[in-house]
Design an enzyme around this catalytic site. Structure first.
Site, short mmCIF file in Angstrom:
data_model
loop_
_atom_site.label_atom_id
_atom_site.label_comp_id
_atom_site.label_asym_id
_atom_site.label_seq_id
_atom_site.Cartn_x
_atom_site.Cartn_y
_atom_site.Cartn_z
CB SER A 153 -0.97 -0.04 1.18
OG SER A 153 -1.97 0.93 1.05
CG ASP A 251 -6.73 -2.10 -4.21
OD1 ASP A 251 -7.27 -1.06 -3.79
OD2 ASP A 251 -5.51 -2.33 -4.10
CG HIS A 281 -5.91 -1.77 -0.51
ND1 HIS A 281 -5.01 -1.36 -1.47
CD2 HIS A 281 -5.46 -1.26 0.67
CE1 HIS A 281 -4.07 -0.63 -0.91
NE2 HIS A 281 -4.32 -0.55 0.40
#
Length: 308
Positions: A153, A251, A281
């Site tokens: 991320s 995501d 995600h």
């Protein structure tokens, strides 16, 4: 394929988010409360907390040694958390799994967080710890070969930015970059990538939450137009380390990660893009207990072991 049923079950059990402004202290405490006790964590040969003395100050690191050996390749790991969440503890299980799967010595970086530490503090910490690792190779038992960087991320944002800065400064020791569902464009215009609309709601990370979650970082001085903040905006991607980019089907950030891989290949960089079907995600950190998602660690190991 549909969202994995185990992920769907967990998402359905979560309470509705509280209204009002985000409170970093409260959110960090909630994350830390979920950390597994030490006795339940994956066992490795050694895990050690150290301080890396760098040009920007002392940075806490945690070093994971998978087995007893005379020398190791190194993997620097930058945790996710929208630049204001996450810690050495909250992502300890990811670092352990990376060490176990790859056989590399993993150095997890406890970089400074927004909003307390303004941009570019966290990015500087990550970059300087990579330099520190290379400069202290003898004490780390580095074999002089693999010096990889990986992150999930927002940690993936730092991976891309560190690789670019290293290239620009002539530091050519980074051998690989691994980005798990990275955030590479902090513009957040919902029309920039189809996945921002296709996966806008119902999959954990929601498109409407991107701005408030990243506001602590952006309000601290990070300019979304700066390629060190939004690495996909870098014009020339040639000469960067070979890359593995792992994305998730459900995501909002999926398409920017995949487009970044395409642009790397267009620039002549070896880049593998791997989309995990049924994943959302954060799946590497949150759902790697599901066998088909734990394969992300094996894929990383395979990528890092390949000859150039």
């Amino acid at each position: 394929m549909p969202l994995h049923p185990e992920i769907a079950k967990v998402l359905a059990s979560l309470p509705a988010p509280a209204g009002g402004p985000l409170d970093p202290a409260v959110m960090r405490a909630a994350e830390e409360a979920q950390v597994a006790p030490a006795e339940e964590r994956l066992r490795l040969h050694a895990v050690e907390n150290l301080t890396a003395s760098t040009a920007v100050g002392d940075v806490p690191v945690r070093i994971y040694t998978p087995r007893d050996s005379a020398a190791y390749g190194l993997l620097l790991y930058f945790h996710g958390g929208a630049f204001f969440l996450g810690s050495l503890d909250t992502h300890d299980h990811v670092a352990r799994s990376l060490a176990k799967a790859t056989g590399l010595k993993v150095i997890s970086v406890g970089y400074r967080l927004a909003p307390e530490a303004a941009y570019p503090a966290g990015l500087q910490d990550c970059y300087e710890v990579v330099r520190w690792a290379a400069e202290n190779g003898e004490s780390l038992k580095w074999d002089g070969g693999t010096l990889a960087i990986a992150g999930d991320s927002s940690g993936g944002t730092f991976v891309a930015a560190v690789a670019a800065r290293a290239h620009d400064e002539g530091f050519d020791r980074i051998s690989h970059q691994v980005l798990f569902y990275p955030s590479l464009d902090l513009d957040f215009d919902v029309d920039r990538y189809p996945s921002l609309r296709e996966n806008a709601e119902g999959y954990g990370l929601e498109t409407a939450g991107l701005k408030p979650f990243n506001a602590f970082y952006l309000d601290s001085g990070a300019d979304p137009a700066d390629p060190l903040v939004s690495p996909i905006k870098r014009e020339d991607l040639s000469g960067l380390p070979r890359a593995l980019i792992i994305t998730a089907e459900y995501d909002p950030l999926r398409d920017e990660g995949e487009r970044y891989g395409e642009r790397l290949r267009e620039a002549g960089v070896e880049a593998t893009v791997s989309r995990y079907a049924g994943a959302n995600h954060g799946f590497v950190a949150n759902f790697s207990w599901i066998p088909e998602f734990h394969l992300a660690f094996d894929e990383t190991a395979d990528f890092l072991s390949r000859e150039p």
